[in-house]
Scaffold this active site. Structure first.
Site, short mmCIF file in Angstrom:
data_model
loop_
_atom_site.label_atom_id
_atom_site.label_comp_id
_atom_site.label_asym_id
_atom_site.label_seq_id
_atom_site.Cartn_x
_atom_site.Cartn_y
_atom_site.Cartn_z
NE ARG A 101 -2.42 1.14 3.66
CZ ARG A 101 -3.16 1.31 4.75
NH1 ARG A 101 -4.47 1.26 4.66
NH2 ARG A 101 -2.60 1.51 5.91
CB THR A 105 -2.09 7.34 -2.97
OG1 THR A 105 -1.54 6.02 -3.16
CG2 THR A 105 -1.16 8.35 -3.60
CG ASP A 197 2.21 -3.12 10.14
OD1 ASP A 197 2.24 -4.33 9.84
OD2 ASP A 197 2.51 -2.22 9.34
CG ASP A 200 5.73 -4.01 11.09
OD1 ASP A 200 6.45 -4.57 10.24
OD2 ASP A 200 5.47 -2.81 11.05
#
Length: 206
Positions: A101, A105, A197, A200
Site C-alpha cells: 500500500r 495515497t 500493523d 510487523d
C-alpha cells in the site's frame, strides 16, 4: 454479505492480540487459533457430495466437500492466517497475492500473483488480518476473478465500514467474514482500535 463471527473464544483471543504488550509468539499463536475457529464457522454451509466407503464393519455412505478449497493470503500479513486454516482443512491448496500500500495515497500496488491450477473450480478464501480501506481486498478479488474464480470468500480478523463498503460495491457477490467490526480508520488509514500493523506483529519486524 457481511458475517461477523460472534464467538466468545474468538473475542478472548482477539483481545490478547489487540494488547500492545502481546509479543510476536503469542500474537502469531492466537492468530492461528482464530483462523481455525473462523474456518469452522465459514465452512458450515459448504456443499457436500455422497461417497461410498467401507468401514471395518462394512460399507456405508459418507460425505466429502463438493469443492476443493484454495487459500489466497495477501502478502505478507495474510500468511499469518494460513497455518490455522490448514490445520482444519489440510488439503487446501495455497495461492499468493503480493500487494503493498502506498503510504501517501493508500492505493494498493501488485508485485506478485500465483494461484493453483484448480482455482476456477474451487472455493477461494482470500485471507488478510485487516480490512481497512478495502483497496487491497478489492484488488485481490479482481485478481482471483481474472484467474477464473467464481466462489470467493474474504476472511479478515478486523474490519471497518469503509472497507466493507468498498468490497461490497466492487464485488457484491463476495461474502465477507470478520471476527470484529471496529470503529474507524485514522488519518493514515489504520484501523482504530485495531491491533496495529499485523505484518510487523506477526513477523517481529518492529
Amino acid at each position: 454479505m457481511l458475517h461477523v463471527i460472534d464467538h466468545p473464544v474468538i473475542k478472548h483471543k482477539l483481545t490478547i492480540m489487540r494488547n500492545v504488550e502481546t509479543g510476536t509468539k503469542d500474537f502469531r499463536q492466537n492468530l492461528d487459533e482464530i483462523g481455525g475457529l473462523m474456518t469452522y464457522e465459514i465452512t458450515k454451509d459448504f456443499p457436500l457430495v455422497d461417497v461410498e466407503i467401507e468401514t471395518p464393519m462394512g460399507k456405508t455412505t459418507g460425505s466429502k466437500l463438493d469443492k476443493e478449497i484454495v487459500l489466497v493470503p495477501i502478502l505478507r500479513a495474510g500468511l499469518g492466517m494460513v497455518n490455522g486454516i490448514q490445520q482444519l482443512v489440510p488439503t487446501a491448496k495455497v495461492g499468493h497475492i503480493g500487494l503493498y500500500r502506498d503510504e501517501k495515497t493508500l492505493e494498493p500496488h501488485f508485485y506478485y500473483a500465483k494461484f493453483p491450477s484448480n482455482i476456477a473450480n474451487s472455493t477461494v478464501m482470500i485471507v488478510d488480518p485487516m480490512l481497512a480501506t478495502g483497496g487491497s481486498a478489492v484488488a485481490a478479488i479482481d485478481s482471483v476473478k481474472n484467474a477464473g474464480a467464481t466462489d470467493i470468500r474474504l476472511v479478515c480478523l478486523v474490519g471497518v465500514q469503509e472497507g466493507i463498503d468498498a468490497v461490497e460495491k466492487a464485488h457484491p457477490d463476495v461474502e465477507i467474514y470478520l471476527a470484529a467490526k471496529d470503529e474507524k480508520l485514522n488519518e493514515i488509514g489504520y484501523i482504530v482500535p485495531g491491533l496495529g500493523d499485523a505484518g510487523d506483529r506477526i513477523f517481529g519486524t518492529k
